[in-house]
Design a protein around this motif. Structure first.
Motif, PDB file in Angstrom:
ATOM      1  N   THR A  71       0.805  -1.214   0.043  1.00  0.00           N
ATOM      2  CA  THR A  71      -0.036  -0.041  -0.007  1.00  0.00           C
ATOM      3  C   THR A  71       0.818   1.347   0.016  1.00  0.00           C
ATOM      4  OG1 THR A  71      -0.204   0.185   2.593  1.00  0.00           O
ATOM      5  CG2 THR A  71      -1.814  -1.283   1.447  1.00  0.00           C
ATOM      6  N   GLY A  72       0.437   2.194  -0.797  1.00  0.00           N
ATOM      7  CA  GLY A  72       1.219   3.523  -0.709  1.00  0.00           C
ATOM      8  C   GLY A  72       2.304   3.559  -2.079  1.00  0.00           C
ATOM      9  N   GLY A  73       2.374   4.970  -2.372  1.00  0.00           N
ATOM     10  CA  GLY A  73       3.360   5.020  -3.360  1.00  0.00           C
ATOM     11  C   GLY A  73       3.322   4.892  -4.750  1.00  0.00           C
ATOM     12  N   ILE A  74       1.924   4.918  -5.107  1.00  0.00           N
ATOM     13  CA  ILE A  74       1.707   4.819  -6.600  1.00  0.00           C
ATOM     14  C   ILE A  74       0.747   6.112  -7.000  1.00  0.00           C
ATOM     15  CG2 ILE A  74       1.725   2.388  -6.578  1.00  0.00           C
ATOM     16  CD1 ILE A  74      -1.186   2.312  -6.722  1.00  0.00           C
ATOM     17  N   GLY A  75       1.146   7.390  -6.547  1.00  0.00           N
ATOM     18  CA  GLY A  75       0.475   8.417  -6.840  1.00  0.00           C
ATOM     19  C   GLY A  75       1.429   9.131  -8.025  1.00  0.00           C
ATOM     20  N   PRO A  76       1.020  10.590  -8.147  1.00  0.00           N
ATOM     21  CA  PRO A  76       1.524  11.461  -9.244  1.00  0.00           C
ATOM     22  C   PRO A  76       2.802  12.264  -8.868  1.00  0.00           C
ATOM     23  CG  PRO A  76      -0.204  12.657  -8.216  1.00  0.00           C
ATOM     24  CD  PRO A  76      -0.090  11.179  -7.313  1.00  0.00           C
ATOM     25  N   THR A  77       3.521  11.999  -7.554  1.00  0.00           N
ATOM     26  CA  THR A  77       4.530  12.923  -7.351  1.00  0.00           C
ATOM     27  C   THR A  77       5.867  12.210  -7.353  1.00  0.00           C
ATOM     28  OG1 THR A  77       4.208  12.358  -4.830  1.00  0.00           O
ATOM     29  CG2 THR A  77       3.164  14.333  -5.514  1.00  0.00           C
ATOM     30  N   HIS A  78       6.944  12.860  -7.287  1.00  0.00           N
ATOM     31  CA  HIS A  78       8.121  12.169  -7.580  1.00  0.00           C
ATOM     32  C   HIS A  78       8.735  11.195  -6.514  1.00  0.00           C
ATOM     33  CE1 HIS A  78       8.876  14.883  -4.218  1.00  0.00           C
ATOM     34  NE2 HIS A  78      10.052  14.471  -4.037  1.00  0.00           N
ATOM     35  N   ASP A  79       8.080  11.175  -5.336  1.00  0.00           N
ATOM     36  CA  ASP A  79       8.551  10.180  -4.307  1.00  0.00           C
ATOM     37  C   ASP A  79       7.693   8.991  -4.419  1.00  0.00           C
ATOM     38  OD1 ASP A  79       6.126  11.609  -3.369  1.00  0.00           O
ATOM     39  OD2 ASP A  79       6.829  11.620  -1.457  1.00  0.00           O
ATOM     40  N   ASP A  80       6.511   9.214  -5.233  1.00  0.00           N
ATOM     41  CA  ASP A  80       5.904   7.739  -5.665  1.00  0.00           C
ATOM     42  C   ASP A  80       6.554   6.703  -6.438  1.00  0.00           C
ATOM     43  OD1 ASP A  80       3.540   8.275  -4.023  1.00  0.00           O
ATOM     44  OD2 ASP A  80       3.151   9.840  -5.337  1.00  0.00           O
ATOM     45  N   ILE A  81       7.334   6.072  -5.709  1.00  0.00           N
ATOM     46  CA  ILE A  81       8.313   5.235  -6.553  1.00  0.00           C
ATOM     47  C   ILE A  81       7.791   3.490  -6.382  1.00  0.00           C
ATOM     48  CG2 ILE A  81      10.197   6.751  -6.414  1.00  0.00           C
ATOM     49  CD1 ILE A  81      11.214   5.128  -4.162  1.00  0.00           C
ATOM     50  N   THR A  82       6.976   3.477  -5.935  1.00  0.00           N
ATOM     51  CA  THR A  82       6.385   1.788  -5.628  1.00  0.00           C
ATOM     52  C   THR A  82       6.132   1.095  -7.274  1.00  0.00           C
ATOM     53  OG1 THR A  82       5.326   2.345  -3.783  1.00  0.00           O
ATOM     54  CG2 THR A  82       4.909   0.255  -4.777  1.00  0.00           C
ATOM     55  N   ALA A  83       5.793   1.500  -8.231  1.00  0.00           N
ATOM     56  CA  ALA A  83       5.536   1.134  -9.162  1.00  0.00           C
ATOM     57  C   ALA A  83       7.188   0.735  -9.932  1.00  0.00           C
ATOM     58  CB  ALA A  83       4.830   1.797 -10.300  1.00  0.00           C
ATOM     59  N   ASP A  84       8.015   1.617  -9.906  1.00  0.00           N
ATOM     60  CA  ASP A  84       9.243   1.504 -10.223  1.00  0.00           C
ATOM     61  C   ASP A  84      10.125   0.365  -9.450  1.00  0.00           C
ATOM     62  OD1 ASP A  84      10.117   3.700 -12.342  1.00  0.00           O
ATOM     63  OD2 ASP A  84       8.765   4.487 -11.013  1.00  0.00           O
ATOM     64  N   SER A  85       9.851   0.660  -8.210  1.00  0.00           N
ATOM     65  CA  SER A  85      10.551  -0.531  -7.338  1.00  0.00           C
ATOM     66  C   SER A  85       9.990  -2.040  -7.737  1.00  0.00           C
ATOM     67  CB  SER A  85      10.361   0.075  -5.826  1.00  0.00           C
ATOM     68  OG  SER A  85      10.878   1.241  -5.610  1.00  0.00           O
ATOM     69  N   VAL A  86       8.792  -2.291  -7.836  1.00  0.00           N
ATOM     70  CA  VAL A  86       8.273  -3.356  -8.205  1.00  0.00           C
ATOM     71  C   VAL A  86       8.619  -3.950  -9.574  1.00  0.00           C
ATOM     72  CG1 VAL A  86       6.325  -4.848  -8.707  1.00  0.00           C
ATOM     73  CG2 VAL A  86       5.961  -3.148  -6.641  1.00  0.00           C
ATOM     74  N   ALA A  87       8.886  -3.025 -10.465  1.00  0.00           N
ATOM     75  CA  ALA A  87       9.368  -3.687 -11.692  1.00  0.00           C
ATOM     76  C   ALA A  87      10.938  -3.850 -11.458  1.00  0.00           C
ATOM     77  CB  ALA A  87       9.636  -2.380 -12.782  1.00  0.00           C
ATOM     78  N   LYS A  88      11.716  -3.351 -10.668  1.00  0.00           N
ATOM     79  CA  LYS A  88      13.031  -3.596 -10.371  1.00  0.00           C
ATOM     80  C   LYS A  88      12.901  -4.934  -9.728  1.00  0.00           C
ATOM     81  CE  LYS A  88      17.320  -1.662  -8.981  1.00  0.00           C
ATOM     82  NZ  LYS A  88      17.899  -0.481  -8.648  1.00  0.00           N
ATOM     83  N   ALA A  89      12.164  -5.183  -8.842  1.00  0.00           N
ATOM     84  CA  ALA A  89      12.280  -6.354  -8.050  1.00  0.00           C
ATOM     85  C   ALA A  89      12.076  -7.533  -8.964  1.00  0.00           C
ATOM     86  CB  ALA A  89      11.283  -6.379  -6.705  1.00  0.00           C
ATOM     87  N   PHE A  90      11.084  -7.549  -9.880  1.00  0.00           N
ATOM     88  CA  PHE A  90      10.938  -8.426 -10.700  1.00  0.00           C
ATOM     89  C   PHE A  90      11.953  -8.504 -12.206  1.00  0.00           C
ATOM     90  CE2 PHE A  90       7.029  -8.681  -8.438  1.00  0.00           C
ATOM     91  CZ  PHE A  90       6.599 -10.045  -8.492  1.00  0.00           C
TER      92      PHE A  90
END
Length: 243
Positions: A71-90
């Motif tokens: 939960t968290g970190g998939i919004g529109p701002t610069h510190d919303d980095i969850t999606a990028d982090s998930v991509a990197k994890a996979f």
């Protein structure tokens, strides 16, 4: 339903939670939801908006659980980095997903309103399935056994409702609570003996203070109603013997 319960972990992402500025209510909501459908929540972890920390936590938690919910970190701002982090994890790429862009256009039909910041919410790791968001249209997504939800509670709950029917529901854990009318330290040893005699049942003691002073609730949990009833009877007999 499965006889072997699925397991899950929750990863709460955000500096604002760690700083105390935002109180996390999502993990408790998810815990109750999973309990009601017979999935065992094994761990809740909170990490900062730090890519390395998010990647490490995702890979650790998804490896040892049936499901991982973030939960968290998939919004529109610069510190919303969850999606990028998930991509990197996979180890996969990430880009604007046409399906997600279309969802956002439903909310922002004026092209000028769908600015660069809002388009960040359409960046989805390659190979992920989208999770519909009836509240604000910006989707979550699922990649293998990882479900990525928004941090706003109402949106997170809507996303969980979307994916809930796809989860491997099991037998619900039943529980009984017994008021001990005794201090926790006074019942510790005999309660341990009851637990040893009922290994298939989880028995916990939870102290509290009321107008009478220190007291204890004993909570008995099991998926087997007969085992639950037997353990409860043993707890009550133990308490009666102490009085």
């Amino acid at each position: 339903m499965s006889n072997t319960p699925a397991t899950a972990a929750v990863l709460v992402i955000g500096d604002e939670v760690l700083s105390g500025r935002t109180r996390d209510s999502n993990s408790g909501y998810i815990a109750q939801y999973l309990t009601n459908i017979g999935i065992d929540l094994k761990e809740v972890r909170v990490v900062a908006d730090d890519e390395a920390a998010i990647v490490e936590a995702i890979n650790a938690l998804r490896a040892r659980n049936t499901y991982l919910f973030t939960t968290g970190g998939i919004g529109p701002t610069h510190d919303d980095i969850t999606a990028d982090s998930v991509a990197k994890a996979f180890g996969v790429g990430i880009d604007h997903d046409p399906r997600a862009v279309a969802m956002l256009r439903e909310r922002f039909p004026n092209a000028a309103d769908l600015n660069e910041g809002r388009l960040r919410m359409a960046r989805i790791p390659f190979g992920a399935d989208l999770i519909a968001n009836k509240v604000s249209k910006a989707p979550g997504f699922r990649l293998e056994n990882v479900f990525v939800f928004a941090g706003v509670p109402s949106i997170m709950q809507a996303m969980l409702d979307e994916v809930g029917p796809t989860l491997a529901a099991g037998v619900k854990v039943l529980s009984e609570s017994v008021r001990a009318d005794a201090k926790e330290g006074d019942i510790a040893t005999p309660l341990g003996a009851v637990q040893k005699a009922h290994p298939g049942v989880a028995i916990g003691s939870y102290p509290f203070v009321d107008e009478g002073g220190f007291n204890t609730n004993i909570v008995i949990r099991s998926r087997d109603p007969e085992a639950l009833a037997a353990a409860k009877a043993a707890v009550e007999a133990m308490l009666a013997g102490l009085r």
